[in-house]
Motif scaffolding. Structure first.
Motif, PDB file in Angstrom:
ATOM      1  N   CYS A  17       0.847  -1.219  -0.003  1.00  0.00           N
ATOM      2  CA  CYS A  17       0.048  -0.040   0.144  1.00  0.00           C
ATOM      3  C   CYS A  17       1.007   1.281  -0.179  1.00  0.00           C
ATOM      4  CB  CYS A  17      -0.903   0.071   1.033  1.00  0.00           C
ATOM      5  SG  CYS A  17      -1.928   1.516   1.363  1.00  0.00           S
ATOM      6  N   ASP A  18       0.570   2.259  -0.941  1.00  0.00           N
ATOM      7  CA  ASP A  18       1.269   3.420  -0.843  1.00  0.00           C
ATOM      8  C   ASP A  18       1.048   4.480   0.242  1.00  0.00           C
ATOM      9  OD1 ASP A  18       2.450   2.772  -3.185  1.00  0.00           O
ATOM     10  OD2 ASP A  18       1.039   3.497  -4.497  1.00  0.00           O
ATOM     11  N   THR A  19      -0.143   4.245   1.012  1.00  0.00           N
ATOM     12  CA  THR A  19      -0.447   5.095   1.973  1.00  0.00           C
ATOM     13  C   THR A  19      -0.301   4.594   3.358  1.00  0.00           C
ATOM     14  OG1 THR A  19      -2.915   4.453   1.789  1.00  0.00           O
ATOM     15  CG2 THR A  19      -2.108   6.481   0.487  1.00  0.00           C
ATOM     16  N   CYS A  20       0.095   3.560   3.591  1.00  0.00           N
ATOM     17  CA  CYS A  20       0.288   2.863   5.197  1.00  0.00           C
ATOM     18  C   CYS A  20       1.443   2.009   5.053  1.00  0.00           C
ATOM     19  CB  CYS A  20      -0.931   2.469   5.560  1.00  0.00           C
ATOM     20  SG  CYS A  20      -1.307   0.778   5.192  1.00  0.00           S
ATOM     21  N   HIS A  40      -3.854  -3.663   6.134  1.00  0.00           N
ATOM     22  CA  HIS A  40      -3.495  -2.096   6.288  1.00  0.00           C
ATOM     23  C   HIS A  40      -3.415  -1.693   7.533  1.00  0.00           C
ATOM     24  CE1 HIS A  40      -4.042  -1.097   1.694  1.00  0.00           C
ATOM     25  NE2 HIS A  40      -4.974  -2.364   1.895  1.00  0.00           N
ATOM     26  N   CYS A  44      -5.505   3.789   7.711  1.00  0.00           N
ATOM     27  CA  CYS A  44      -5.129   3.880   6.244  1.00  0.00           C
ATOM     28  C   CYS A  44      -6.182   4.538   5.395  1.00  0.00           C
ATOM     29  CB  CYS A  44      -4.688   2.471   5.712  1.00  0.00           C
ATOM     30  SG  CYS A  44      -4.492   2.735   3.839  1.00  0.00           S
ATOM     31  N   THR A  46      -6.804   4.331   2.311  1.00  0.00           N
ATOM     32  CA  THR A  46      -7.152   3.088   1.201  1.00  0.00           C
ATOM     33  C   THR A  46      -7.937   2.231   1.702  1.00  0.00           C
ATOM     34  OG1 THR A  46      -5.081   3.906  -0.024  1.00  0.00           O
ATOM     35  CG2 THR A  46      -6.102   1.641  -0.546  1.00  0.00           C
ATOM     36  N   TRP A  47      -7.642   1.727   2.936  1.00  0.00           N
ATOM     37  CA  TRP A  47      -8.380   0.783   3.802  1.00  0.00           C
ATOM     38  C   TRP A  47      -9.915   1.293   3.818  1.00  0.00           C
ATOM     39  CZ3 TRP A  47      -9.377  -3.971   4.290  1.00  0.00           C
ATOM     40  CH2 TRP A  47     -10.099  -4.716   5.195  1.00  0.00           C
ATOM     41  N   ARG A  49     -11.343   3.595   2.582  1.00  0.00           N
ATOM     42  CA  ARG A  49     -12.168   3.614   1.126  1.00  0.00           C
ATOM     43  C   ARG A  49     -12.844   2.247   0.775  1.00  0.00           C
ATOM     44  NH1 ARG A  49      -8.344   7.114  -0.442  1.00  0.00           N
ATOM     45  NH2 ARG A  49      -7.183   5.571  -1.533  1.00  0.00           N
ATOM     46  N   ILE A  50     -11.923   1.199   0.931  1.00  0.00           N
ATOM     47  CA  ILE A  50     -12.122  -0.205   0.682  1.00  0.00           C
ATOM     48  C   ILE A  50     -13.449  -0.392   1.603  1.00  0.00           C
ATOM     49  CG2 ILE A  50     -11.693  -2.604   0.880  1.00  0.00           C
ATOM     50  CD1 ILE A  50      -8.712  -1.682   0.097  1.00  0.00           C
TER      51      ILE A  50
END
Length: 63
Positions: A17-20, A40, A44, A46-47, A49-50
């Motif tokens: 992951c690029d953000t965490c 994640h 995070c 990204t997490w 959003r998922i």
């Protein structure tokens, strides 16, 4: 002969992951069937959003 070495079963690899500070976890589900999951950090984006997308799917559809 497996394309993935048995020594990787249960391995944890940094990244994914690029953000965490995620980790990739590899395991053999069945002989010849492998899964790679990404764990994640809870904070995070990204997490998050998922998770939001998963909650937006109706209860009648769960893959």
């Amino acid at each position: 002969m497996s394309a993935i070495p048995a020594a990787l079963d249960g391995a944890t690899i940094p990244g994914g992951c690029d953000t965490c500070n995620a980790e990739q976890r590899i395991r053999e589900e069945q002989p010849g069937i492998w899964a790679i999951g990404i764990a994640h950090d809870d904070w995070c984006p990204t997490w998050q959003r998922i998770q939001a997308r998963r909650q937006a799917i109706s209860d009648t559809f769960r893959p």
